[in-house]
Structure formats: C-alpha cells, structure tokens
Design a protein around this motif. Structure first.
Motif, short mmCIF file in Angstrom:
data_model
loop_
_atom_site.label_atom_id
_atom_site.label_comp_id
_atom_site.label_asym_id
_atom_site.label_seq_id
_atom_site.Cartn_x
_atom_site.Cartn_y
_atom_site.Cartn_z
N ALA A 243 -42.15 -19.05 -39.05
CA ALA A 243 -43.29 -18.36 -39.64
C ALA A 243 -43.29 -18.47 -41.17
O ALA A 243 -44.24 -18.02 -41.82
CB ALA A 243 -43.28 -16.90 -39.24
N GLY A 244 -42.22 -19.04 -41.74
CA GLY A 244 -42.17 -19.23 -43.19
C GLY A 244 -41.30 -18.24 -43.92
O GLY A 244 -41.21 -18.29 -45.15
N TYR A 245 -40.61 -17.35 -43.21
CA TYR A 245 -39.69 -16.42 -43.85
C TYR A 245 -38.37 -17.15 -44.12
O TYR A 245 -38.00 -18.07 -43.38
CB TYR A 245 -39.44 -15.20 -42.97
N ASN A 246 -37.65 -16.75 -45.17
CA ASN A 246 -36.40 -17.45 -45.47
C ASN A 246 -35.29 -17.04 -44.52
O ASN A 246 -35.39 -16.03 -43.81
CB ASN A 246 -35.99 -17.26 -46.94
N LEU A 251 -32.16 -13.23 -40.72
CA LEU A 251 -30.95 -12.60 -40.20
C LEU A 251 -30.99 -11.09 -40.37
O LEU A 251 -30.54 -10.34 -39.50
CB LEU A 251 -29.72 -13.19 -40.91
N VAL A 252 -31.54 -10.63 -41.49
CA VAL A 252 -31.68 -9.20 -41.71
C VAL A 252 -32.62 -8.59 -40.67
O VAL A 252 -32.38 -7.49 -40.16
CB VAL A 252 -32.20 -8.91 -43.14
N LEU A 255 -30.85 -7.78 -37.51
CA LEU A 255 -30.10 -6.53 -37.63
C LEU A 255 -31.05 -5.33 -37.52
O LEU A 255 -30.75 -4.36 -36.80
CB LEU A 255 -29.37 -6.49 -38.97
N ILE A 256 -32.19 -5.40 -38.19
CA ILE A 256 -33.17 -4.30 -38.13
C ILE A 256 -33.67 -4.11 -36.71
O ILE A 256 -33.85 -2.98 -36.24
CB ILE A 256 -34.35 -4.60 -39.09
N LEU A 257 -33.89 -5.21 -35.99
CA LEU A 257 -34.35 -5.13 -34.59
C LEU A 257 -33.36 -4.31 -33.76
O LEU A 257 -33.76 -3.46 -32.96
CB LEU A 257 -34.48 -6.54 -34.02
N ASN A 258 -32.06 -4.55 -33.95
CA ASN A 258 -31.05 -3.85 -33.16
C ASN A 258 -30.84 -2.42 -33.61
O ASN A 258 -30.46 -1.56 -32.81
CB ASN A 258 -29.74 -4.64 -33.18
N VAL A 259 -31.07 -2.14 -34.88
CA VAL A 259 -31.04 -0.74 -35.34
C VAL A 259 -32.16 0.04 -34.67
O VAL A 259 -31.97 1.17 -34.19
CB VAL A 259 -31.18 -0.66 -36.87
N GLY A 260 -33.34 -0.56 -34.59
CA GLY A 260 -34.45 0.06 -33.88
C GLY A 260 -34.12 0.27 -32.41
O GLY A 260 -34.51 1.28 -31.81
N ALA A 261 -33.36 -0.67 -31.83
CA ALA A 261 -32.97 -0.55 -30.42
C ALA A 261 -32.13 0.70 -30.18
O ALA A 261 -32.35 1.44 -29.22
CB ALA A 261 -32.20 -1.80 -29.99
N LEU A 305 -43.20 -5.77 -42.75
CA LEU A 305 -42.55 -6.60 -41.73
C LEU A 305 -41.31 -5.90 -41.17
O LEU A 305 -41.10 -5.84 -39.95
CB LEU A 305 -42.16 -7.96 -42.33
N ASN A 306 -40.48 -5.36 -42.07
CA ASN A 306 -39.27 -4.67 -41.62
C ASN A 306 -39.63 -3.48 -40.72
O ASN A 306 -38.96 -3.22 -39.71
CB ASN A 306 -38.47 -4.17 -42.83
N GLY A 307 -40.69 -2.78 -41.10
CA GLY A 307 -41.11 -1.62 -40.31
C GLY A 307 -41.58 -2.01 -38.92
O GLY A 307 -41.24 -1.36 -37.93
N VAL A 308 -42.36 -3.10 -38.84
CA VAL A 308 -42.86 -3.55 -37.54
C VAL A 308 -41.71 -4.02 -36.65
O VAL A 308 -41.66 -3.71 -35.45
CB VAL A 308 -43.90 -4.67 -37.72
N VAL A 309 -40.76 -4.75 -37.23
CA VAL A 309 -39.61 -5.22 -36.46
C VAL A 309 -38.75 -4.04 -35.99
O VAL A 309 -38.27 -4.02 -34.85
CB VAL A 309 -38.76 -6.21 -37.29
N LEU A 310 -38.58 -3.05 -36.83
CA LEU A 310 -37.79 -1.86 -36.47
C LEU A 310 -38.41 -1.15 -35.26
O LEU A 310 -37.73 -0.82 -34.29
CB LEU A 310 -37.72 -0.90 -37.66
N VAL A 311 -39.73 -0.95 -35.31
CA VAL A 311 -40.41 -0.25 -34.22
C VAL A 311 -40.46 -1.13 -32.97
O VAL A 311 -40.38 -0.63 -31.84
CB VAL A 311 -41.83 0.17 -34.65
N THR A 312 -40.54 -2.45 -33.16
CA THR A 312 -40.49 -3.37 -32.02
C THR A 312 -39.16 -3.22 -31.28
O THR A 312 -39.12 -3.12 -30.05
CB THR A 312 -40.67 -4.82 -32.48
N GLY A 313 -38.06 -3.19 -32.02
CA GLY A 313 -36.75 -2.99 -31.42
C GLY A 313 -36.67 -1.65 -30.70
O GLY A 313 -36.07 -1.55 -29.62
#
Length: 408
Positions: A243-246, A251-252, A255-261, A305-313
């Motif tokens: 998607a063009g993110y570095n 990788l971060v 980690l955020i996805l699993n914190v949300g989990a 983006l971080n917020g959406v990934v966190l809630v997705t997890g």
C-alpha cells in the motif's frame, strides 16, 4: 472462580496456551536463520513444508483429543500432550535431516494442537455457567503473551535460534509437575470416585439430536476466523508495504494489531456472556469485515491508520475466539471435548488456507488491496455462519464447583 483449585485451573490452562503462542513465533523467527545457514540443507521450500506439516499436526491433534478427553477425562490427556509437545520441541534443533525435522515438528504439533482445546474446555467447565465465553477469551490471551515472549527471546537469541526451542520445551517440562500436583479434573468421567463411563462421543455425535446446523456453523466460523488470524499475522507487513507504507511502519502495525487483539479478548468474552454469545459474535465478525475493507483505502494520517489497525485487531482476533466460547453453550457436557476439538481442528485448516491464499495474491502482485477484500469477505462468511447457529438456550447463573483434585 474463587476457589484455590479453580485458580490453578486458570493458571495452568492459560500457560498451556502460552506455549502455543511461543512455539508458533519461535518457528517463524527461526526460519530466516535456518535458511541463511542452510541448516541440514534447508531451503525456503523446505522451511515452508516444515511450517505447514507442523500446522497439520496441530489440526490433527485438536481433532483426535476431543473424543479421548470426553471418554477419559481432561487432566491426564492434557498432561500427556504437554509432555509430548515439550520433548519433541527440545528434540527439533537436534535433528540432522529435513525429514527428521519435519517429523519431529509434526509430532510436536500433535501434542500442541491437543493442548489448546482441552485447556479451553477445562476453563469453561470450571467457570460459572454464564461465563463460558469469557473463560475462552481469557485463556486465549495466553497465545498473544507467548507470541510476545518468543519475539523478545528471538531478539536476544539472534543467531542462536535453537535456544528458542530449548526454552519452549523446558517451560512445558517445568509446568508438568505442577499440573500433576495441582490441576483438578473438571470432567466427571475422569474422577476416580465416579464409577460410570461417559456416553460414547464421536464426530457423528455432533450431527445428532438437532446439533447438525450448529456444528456446521461453528466449523465454518472457526475456519474463517483462523484464516483471518493467521493470514493477517503472516502477511500484514507485506500488505502494508504494497500500500506504500514503509517497512518500519508495517512492523509496528503488526504489533498494534496484536495489542488490539489482547484488548478485544479481555472485553469481548464478558460482553458475549452478558449480552448473548450469538449476537456478540455476529457483531464482532461484521465489525471486522467493515474495518478490514476500510484498510484497503490508503490513509495519509499515521495516527488514523494506527487507530484503525488497533480496532481491527480488537474485533478480528476476539471474533475467532468467541466461536470457542459458543461450544460450551451449544453442546451437551458429554460431547463438549469432542465439539471443541473438532472446532479447533477445522479452524486449523483456515490457519493453513489464510497464509496460502494471501501468499498467492502477494506472488501475483495483487496483495493490495485484494488481500484486504479477501479478509473482509472471510469475516462476512464467518458472520453468516454464526447466523445459522440456533441461539443457545438461556442458562442459569449458577456456579458449578470443580470436583476434588486428584493427587498423584
């Protein structure tokens, strides 16, 4: 769970799930070193085969342990499985050929795969009758704790990849004496003072007495749930790169996805027990579908983006575990172990399919955004699968005490 015995059940069952999270990440973290050093002549294709055969073992273990634990109790089968997993995990780095490496991993997978459904079943049997979903989600937080622990050990071990397997196997062997001394039996047929045998349970039992629709719904939902969990954990960084993110941000985000989990697991079970497990699980899958589709849109704001990934997890991982919570409400007591084992075993097929299908999209250059569309579709199918399951009958808020501990 107020009694000392129940506290031991919580601690020891949680630890068995920690072992699985630790082991999955230990293998994943070791593969680059195995390939780079050509250990036993391993290539990338060989490493893929070893990882896959390990998951096959995990799925087979989950399926096989159900009828065994229903017939002979939970306590002894669980300890045997921990022993098998621990011993063969320690043996893995000592194997000199690819064939032996794969064989040892498959046997370790059999033991490991059997541990989780028995642990969740024991937690549900020890919990209050209206807290079975919460008991499942609390148990599964151990998976993520184990994954984080293995990640930290991998960073410290670096080239000494074999230490991860020695540590993982040793932890199981250390816990075994505590299981023997402190883990009570939670299934009546496993108690010495009960003279009657349990009714026979088998996969066919899950399709009798009006259970067929529930069984099919649970199997499909578990498949879709683990497709999401393993697909995202395996390929999210690559999808984000597409998607063009570095790379560092990708990788971060993992980690955020699993914190949300973890947050979702801590809250989701309580909500399901209070509001109803069917409606909650459907809402969790639907929310996961919407959020995964949303991730197909590139976001310029890192905070957003971080917020959406966190809630997705929060929703994705808990939706899958709530399917396990369903089992304790749907099946009669004498087939809960079989039901849990089959749900976990069929789910493992999704764990294999998720990374495989996403990998095909990556190889074809269509990972973004189609990977997220694939995941969103799987979440919707999970929701529809739950929708066909009859709503569990209301249960009284009664604590069912765990029977006497069996001492060695």
């Amino acid at each position: 769970m107020k009694s000392t015995r129940n506290k031991w059940i919580v601690a020891l069952c949680w630890l068995t799930v920690v072992f699985e999270g630790f082991d999955i990440v230990a293998l994943s973290a070791s593969i680059p070193q195995l390939i780079d050093t050509s250990y036993a002549g391993i290539t990338a294709l060989d490493a893929t085969f070893i990882a896959t055969i390990s998951l096959v073992g995990v799925g087979a273990g989950a399926v096989l342990i159900g009828p065994i634990s229903d017939r002979f109790g939970r306590r002894v089968p669980l300890m045997i499985c921990v022993l098998v997993f621990s011993v063969f995990t320690i043996l893995f780095p000592l194997m000199p050929t690819i064939a032996l490496l794969a064989t040892v991993r498959m046997i370790a997978g059999l033991g490991m795969g059997a541990c989780m459904p028995v642990a969740i079943t024991m937690m549900q049997e020890a919990a209050a009758s209206n807290a079975r979903a919460h008991s499942a989600t609390i148990t599964m937080t151990g998976y993520h704790v184990g994954a984080v622990a293995a990640s930290l050990f991998a960073i410290l071990a670096h080239a000494d990849w074999h230490l991860l397997f020695y540590i993982g196997g040793a932890l199981g062997l250390v816990v075994l004496p505590f299981m023997w001394a402190k883990l009570p039996e939670t299934h009546a047929v496993g108690l010495k003072d009960i003279g009657t045998k349990a009714p026979k349970s088998s996969m066919a039992t899950l399709f009798t007495g009006g259970l067929a629709r529930s069984t099919i719904g649970l199997w499909v939902a578990a498949f879709m749930g683990l497709l999401l969990v393993y697909g995202l954990n395996t390929w999210l960084p690559q999808l984000m790169r597409g998607a063009g993110y570095n790379v560092a941000d990708s990788l971060v985000l993992l980690l955020i996805l699993n914190v949300g989990a973890i947050a979702g697991l801590l809250l989701g079970g309580r909500i399901a027990d209070k509001r109803g497990v069917k409606g909650t699980t459907m809402f969790w899958f639907t929310s996961a579908a919407v959020l995964l589709a949303l991730l197909s849109i590139r976001m310029e704001s890192q905070l957003l983006l971080n917020g959406v990934v966190l809630v997705t997890g929060f929703f994705v991982f808990c939706a899958q575990v709530l399917v396990y919570g369903f089992v304790g409400y749907i099946y009669p007591k004498h087939v809960v172990g079989t039901g849990m084992g089959m749900v976990a075993g069929v789910g493992r097929l999704g764990a294999i399919a998720g990374p495989g299908l996403t990998g095909l999209l990556v190889a074809s250059g269509h990972a973004y955004p189609w990977g997220f569309y694939l995941f969103a579709g799987a979440a919707l199918l999970g929701m529809l699968a739950v929708a066909i399951i009859p709503k569990p009958a209301a249960q009284k808020d009664v604590d069912e005490p765990v029977l006497e501990t069996q001492e060695a």
